[in-house]
Design a protein around this motif. Sequence first.
Motif: not given
Length: 276
Positions: A248-276
Amino acid sequence: MPVILSLTQDREGLWALGPEGLFRLADGDLTATSQPDAQPACCFYDGERMLVGGATHGVAYATPDGGWQAGWLDGVTAPVVYLAPDPDQMHSGVILAGTAGGGVLRSTNWGRHWSVCNFGLFDFDVLTLAWAPVQPAGAWPPVQVVFAGALGGVYRSPNGGRGWKQVATTPAPVLSLAIAADFHQGGAVLAGTEGAGLWRSHDGGYTFAPVAGAPAVVNALAALPDGWLLSDAERIWRSDDDGVTWTATDQPPAFTFLPTAQGVAAGGMEGVFWVK
């Protein structure tokens, strides 16, 4: 912040979609843009145009004049909940769509027309889809493997979604799928469920078994070059041993992931964030 269920990327950056609409992500902010569906569920940029799936239009695609055109669906009125392009779709034009009640739809012209492809499918609520990587050149026999996650299990297609065979029966709906980059060399396939945990295949997706110790609810999965990501309803988890054990990590949950050249984007209850 809006709830985000789907992410895609065009030449300029990220797009995010959820029940509240379609948004452009710029400088960390989400800006609403026009979209055609009363109940938007998924989006995908095919290299030339944006596609949006949901209800009531099934799948619609953006037109050069800034409007939207509904794609022709083969007698299916069920909402489209997932869009999955062929890894070689820029040349093939093939995109698959999962629907809530109509099974799988297949397009060979980048989403303009859709035909039902339910041969071998016994469950017509298809919640997620995932294509295996393109087969190495010269491999025999030639296959285009794709997996579908449905209310009752996992289906496998060896021919690009034209026909299906059930390969796993699960006691809960399959919400997410992910496939290792080395799939054709024996890499794993993971299937996440809504209450029955994580299921794993190590034989090309012909059989699946539950993963001990994994979260019971798996809303999102991603296969990365250096590991795997999983999200349950509370946090993101990571695996570095091909999906066998999870931390487990300390990062909030997501409904979807999108790996990109800039990192992994995640979408969830609070909009979009980048996975550490």
